[in-house]
Scaffold this active site. Structure first.
Site, short mmCIF file in Angstrom:
data_model
loop_
_atom_site.label_atom_id
_atom_site.label_comp_id
_atom_site.label_asym_id
_atom_site.label_seq_id
_atom_site.Cartn_x
_atom_site.Cartn_y
_atom_site.Cartn_z
N GLU A 503 2.45 2.53 0.30
CA GLU A 503 2.13 1.11 0.58
C GLU A 503 1.68 0.90 2.03
O GLU A 503 2.15 0.00 2.71
CB GLU A 503 3.34 0.21 0.24
CG GLU A 503 3.56 0.11 -1.26
CD GLU A 503 4.54 -0.97 -1.67
OE1 GLU A 503 4.92 -1.80 -0.83
OE2 GLU A 503 4.92 -0.97 -2.85
C1 FAD Z 1 5.26 9.72 -3.42
C2 FAD Z 1 4.04 8.87 -3.38
C3 FAD Z 1 3.91 7.83 -4.28
C4 FAD Z 1 2.74 7.07 -4.29
N1 FAD Z 1 2.56 6.11 -5.26
C5 FAD Z 1 1.33 5.53 -5.38
C6 FAD Z 1 1.05 4.69 -6.49
O1 FAD Z 1 1.89 4.43 -7.35
N2 FAD Z 1 -0.20 4.17 -6.59
C7 FAD Z 1 -1.16 4.42 -5.67
O2 FAD Z 1 -2.27 3.95 -5.82
N3 FAD Z 1 -0.91 5.19 -4.59
C8 FAD Z 1 0.30 5.77 -4.44
N4 FAD Z 1 0.56 6.59 -3.36
C9 FAD Z 1 -0.47 6.78 -2.36
C10 FAD Z 1 -0.11 6.23 -0.99
O3 FAD Z 1 -0.26 4.85 -0.97
C11 FAD Z 1 -1.00 6.97 0.01
O4 FAD Z 1 -0.45 8.25 0.13
C12 FAD Z 1 -1.11 6.27 1.32
O5 FAD Z 1 -1.92 5.16 1.19
C13 FAD Z 1 -1.70 7.16 2.42
O6 FAD Z 1 -2.83 7.86 2.00
P1 FAD Z 1 -2.93 9.45 2.26
O7 FAD Z 1 -1.67 10.06 1.79
O8 FAD Z 1 -4.18 9.92 1.66
O9 FAD Z 1 -2.96 9.59 3.84
P2 FAD Z 1 -4.25 9.51 4.79
O10 FAD Z 1 -5.03 8.30 4.48
O11 FAD Z 1 -4.94 10.82 4.75
O12 FAD Z 1 -3.56 9.29 6.20
C14 FAD Z 1 -3.00 10.37 6.94
C15 FAD Z 1 -2.40 9.79 8.22
O13 FAD Z 1 -3.42 9.16 9.00
C16 FAD Z 1 -3.02 7.86 9.37
N5 FAD Z 1 -4.20 6.98 9.45
C17 FAD Z 1 -5.21 6.83 8.57
N6 FAD Z 1 -6.09 5.92 9.02
C18 FAD Z 1 -5.62 5.47 10.21
C19 FAD Z 1 -6.05 4.51 11.17
N7 FAD Z 1 -7.15 3.82 11.03
N8 FAD Z 1 -5.30 4.33 12.27
C20 FAD Z 1 -4.16 5.03 12.47
N9 FAD Z 1 -3.72 5.92 11.59
C21 FAD Z 1 -4.42 6.15 10.47
C22 FAD Z 1 -2.06 7.42 8.27
O14 FAD Z 1 -1.18 6.44 8.78
C23 FAD Z 1 -1.35 8.73 7.96
O15 FAD Z 1 -0.29 8.89 8.86
C24 FAD Z 1 1.72 7.33 -3.35
C25 FAD Z 1 1.89 8.36 -2.42
C26 FAD Z 1 3.02 9.14 -2.44
C27 FAD Z 1 3.14 10.26 -1.47
#
Ligand code: FAD
Length: 819
Positions: A503
């Site tokens: 989220e």
């Molecule tokens: C256990 C689990 C359950 C989940 N459940 C769902 C679900 O039910 N439905 C769904 O749709 N999604 C779900 N997600 C997805 C979750 O919402 C995403 O993992 C999350 O949005 C982050 O995306 P990412 O993991 O690809 O990280 P990335 O986008 O690759 O980010 C990596 C890091 O970079 C940082 N970052 C990225 N952009 C910026 C910026 N502009 N400024 C500063 N920092 C930045 C982020 O904060 C993070 O620390 C789930 C994820 C997990 C792990």
């Protein structure tokens, strides 16, 4: 005499600005003052330069006070400039900005929080039905959820728990009763998740997800009546298990950048030619996906053949797809760290759906992002914050008890100042986190959807949980590190990154969203200025003039207030209450004015590019967060009936928040984009240096002591979590804690009489001697024996045979991963 006049003039300006008197009355007062003085000058000598100066000041003031003149000379020119430099905002950004409402954060941005309004909000309250549900079925579900058994034997939520959850309609907490749901308040919803999370994360997440952002929430707000009638009763009863898929491999934090598509087309569906969408998607990390029967999906709609109209790119759209639909690929699992809830990928290739599967039907095509942002504005403040507070409360409960039970160097480890420090941190943070949770839920139950506050809660309460659990691990030493059924911390520790990531990952939420969105949404004038400057209609210039001069007045006032409150150490303001918390109201008011002026200075210096300066934006976010947390703490104290016993927790929380605000603002000013201006504002805001030193050692000692005693303050701090009365890991700690406290007096008597401390090794012999010599009674002897045995049961850690660790389960998993 002219010096006196000058002094009066300056003082009047300061008072008018401090009191935020509106422009016209303020100008009238200034002009009257000038006229009166001019009359007086017959009596005294006034130098000619001063008279001319007066004239110029008077003319300028009149110019400012007369709207049309002011517009002609100033704001119309700035209007043109403003339009040119206004940053471009994408549609998805705009929709995120438009989402939700502004609540107490607006008062913080004003620099002059109206405490009476805060204190007038009701305190948190549950209905009898909600209370009975939490004390009944939720308590029972906690009792059924054996953390170790779920993790090591099932690696999923056991079927009997799913059945129990369905039977009690726990998946329908947000669904109205008319559709068969429980229709709980946000307060009750949060309490349910908090209690479950304090026992077992797998159960908590399985219940929490269908009740947060997903098919149920979206249908409630945007579904057609037909969709609601069909799905809501089935979701409430658990007949349908929902999931919501937004995230894809290329689109995580930037979810709106997804490549999942829905092409408008016609196809034969159930024997008839049907207008619909051909979907292709590749989503991952989707909670409950492996067991879902109803897939909520976000994708981008394109209409290349113009079957719906002229436009080709129609935007992000959400639909509901039964998972049995041909082409839907679902069922594989990911293995999230530390918890065994269902989570996995889903893919779809050329899946055809009719248009009426779109949530809200055809007219909601392209509104998916707005719908998601609106839902997040409320939902983010409920589930994950509740799990965060649960972690803090469990850390407080278990660490306080363990620090009292566990002895080293012949005394409880909680008597060492080094251990008291993390104990007090856990206590103060948990008190503050829960205060913020409770206050925000009151806003939600009043119909607010405070998007900035919900981002604050999501970030701060999951982060606070991380800090509390890390401290708890340190306090427990090896007991926290060795896993097994006797470890009540390990899974909370390893599962921490889940809440941090989902989220809106925390780094992004802090650095980009909280201040980035807050500055535009919650600032009293900025959005008004931006909207007026973007507006092409004839009244726009007038609206811009009003917003611009409102903003100028706001800046002048906050400048004055920040300085006067700084010089007076906050005494220039009157707190709404008397007693030990009055000084904190003064300091938060002072820091609010400081925050408002520093924010404006940053916005003015960087314009639209402030959102790319994440170091500054992150520090300002910290200041905003702690101003909110501090407000919540003060409100909580009043709602709880001002219990004096809680003051050490309150003092820790407030002193820490004030210190964090100060250091964040000093960090911004030390790295200010215009260095000279940074130094000047620092002098204005902190004219007598940095006043806040963080929690005092005395507060730390008092707070740590409360955590290690059976008292009402401790009970209030941890209220709402599951307290096991079973012979399981946490149940053993609760009973040992009680026995150890009860046996203390007898143990001290033995020690004093027999000149030897009571230990597990010698207690049988010493107790016998003490009874025989009349030092303690037989009843006391029993308590000492029980306390010693119970302590040993807590201090012991699990052991396994090599075969158990290296054997079957581990091999199976390795093979599956290699395959
Ligand atoms: C256990 C689990 C359950 C989940 N459940 C769902 C679900 O039910 N439905 C769904 O749709 N999604 C779900 N997600 C997805 C979750 O919402 C995403 O993992 C999350 O949005 C982050 O995306 P990412 O993991 O690809 O990280 P990335 O986008 O690759 O980010 C990596 C890091 O970079 C940082 N970052 C990225 N952009 C910026 C910026 N502009 N400024 C500063 N920092 C930045 C982020 O904060 C993070 O620390 C789930 C994820 C997990 C792990």
């Amino acid at each position: 005499m002219d010096t006196l006049y000058f002094f009066i003039l300056v003082l009047t300006v300061l008072i008018l600005a401090y009191k935020r008197v509106r422009l016209l009355p303020a100008m009238t007062i200034m002009i009257v003052l000038t006229v009166v003085w001019t009359e007086l000058r017959h009596l005294f000598y006034v130098p000619s330069w001063f008279r001319y100066g007066n004239g110029i000041v008077a003319v300028t003031l009149i110019g400012f006070a007369i709207g049309p003149l002011r517009r002609l000379l100033i704001s119309d020119r700035l209007f043109v400039l403003f339009r040119k430099i206004l940053p471009r905002i994408s549609q998805t950004e705009q929709e995120a900005l438009d989402a939700g409402t502004v609540w107490w954060e607006g008062e913080i941005f004003s620099g002059r929080p109206r405490w009476k309004n805060l204190l007038a909000y009701p305190g948190p309250k549950l209905s009898d039905e909600e209370r009975a549900f939490i004390d009944g079925p939720v308590e029972e579900l906690c009792r059924m959820a054996d953390d170790w058994d779920i993790a090591s034997n099932h690696r999923k939520l056991p079927d009997e728990l799913w059945t129990y959850i369905r039977e009690h309609r726990m998946l329908g907490m947000i669904i109205p009763k008319e559709y068969g749901g429980l229709e709980f308040s946000a307060q009750a919803h949060s309490e349910v998740v908090m209690k479950l999370a304090s026992r077992n994360l797998t159960a908590a997440i399985s219940v929490m997800v269908p009740n947060s952002l997903g098919p149920g929430e979206l249908l409630l707000h945007y579904g057609t009546e037909e969709q609601k009638q069909h799905y809501l009763p089935r979701l409430a009863s658990g007949e349908e298990v929902p999931c919501f898929a937004l995230t894809s491999p290329t689109a995580g934090s930037d979810a709106a950048g997804m490549n999942d598509t829905g092409i408008v087309c016609k196809q034969t569906f159930e024997g008839r030619e049907t207008l619909g969408l051909r979907l292709n998607w590749n989503k991952r990390y989707i909670t409950l996906a492996p067991v879902a029967t109803l897939l909520g999906l976000a994708f981008k709609v394109r209409d290349p053949d113009h079957l719906l109209g002229d436009e080709v790119e129609l935007g992000i759209t959400c639909a509901l797809i039964p998972t049995g639909t041909p082409g839907v690929e679902i069922g594989n699992r990911h293995m999230p760290i530390g918890a065994f809830f269902m989570n996995g990928p889903t893919r779809g290739r050329d899946v055809f759906i009719p248009l009426d599967w779109i949530i809200g039907g055809r007219e909601r095509i392209g509104q998916g992002w707005r719908m998601l942002m609106q839902s997040l504005a409320a939902g983010r403040a409920i589930s994950l914050p509740a799990t965060g507070v649960a972690g803090g409360k469990m850390a407080a409960l278990m660490s306080g008890a363990y620090a009292r039970i566990r002895k080293q160097f012949d005394i409880p480890i909680g008597s060492f100042e080094g251990v008291q420090e993390p104990l007090a941190r856990i206590a103060g943070r948990t008190y503050r986190m829960d205060a913020a949770r409770r206050l925000t839920l009151v806003a939600l139950d009043q119909g607010e959807r405070p998007s900035v506050l919900s981002a604050i809660l999501k970030y701060q309460l999951t982060e606070g949980n991380r800090q509390c659990i890390a401290d708890a691990m340190d306090i427990h030493g090896g007991k926290g590190v060795i896993t097994g059924p006797g470890n009540y911390l390990a899974r909370a520790w390893s599962a921490l990154p889940i809440a941090i990531t989902v989220e809106g990952a925390n780094i992004l939420t802090r650095s980009l969203i909280i201040f980035g969105q807050g500055a535009i949404r919650a600032h009293p004038w900025l959005l008004k200025e931006m909207s007026a400057a973007r507006d092409a209609r004839p009244g726009a210039r007038k609206a811009f003039d009003k917003a611009l001069f409102g903003h100028i007045g706001h800046v002048l006032s906050n400048l004055t207030r920040a300085f006067m409150l700084g010089v007076s150490g906050g005494w220039a303001t009157r707190p709404p209450v008397k007693g030990p918390t009055a000084r904190y109201y003064r300091q938060v008011t002072r820091m609010s004015a400081a925050f408002a002026i520093v924010s404006d200075a940053v916005l003015l210096s960087l314009g639209g590019s402030f959102k790319f300066r994440e170091n500054l934006s992150g520090r300002l976010a910290d200041a905003l967060i702690h101003l909110y947390l501090a407000s919540a703490v003060l409100k909580r104290f009043e709602d709880d009936g001002r219990p004096e016993e809680d003051l050490p927790f309150l003092a820790w929380a407030m002193d820490d928040s004030l210190h964090t605000i100060q250091e964040s603002l000093r960090g911004v000013l030390g790295n200010f984009p215009v260095p000279g201006l940074g130094r000047l504002i620092k002098w204005l805001v902190f004219p007598l240096g940095a006043p806040y030193a963080g929690p005092a050692d005395r507060t730390v000692r008092q707070a740590a002591k409360l955590l290690q005693s059976e008292c009402e303050a401790r009970d209030r701090l941890v209220s709402g979590v599951y307290i096991s009365d079973l012979e399981d890991a946490s149940g053993k700690v609760h009973s040992a804690f009680h026995l150890v406290l009860t046996a203390t007096r007898a143990e001290n008597a033995i020690r004093n009489a027999l000149k030897e401390p009571v230990t597990y090794e010698n207690y049988r012999e010493l107790v016998q001697k003490a009874v025989e010599s009349g030092v303690i009674t037989e009843e006391q002897a029993t308590t000492v024996r029980l306390a010693q045995e119970a302590t040993r049961a807590v201090v012991d850690v699990d052991e396994f045979t090599r075969e158990q660790i290296e054997g079957h389960g581990a091999v199976e998993l390795r093979e599956a991963a290699n395959a």
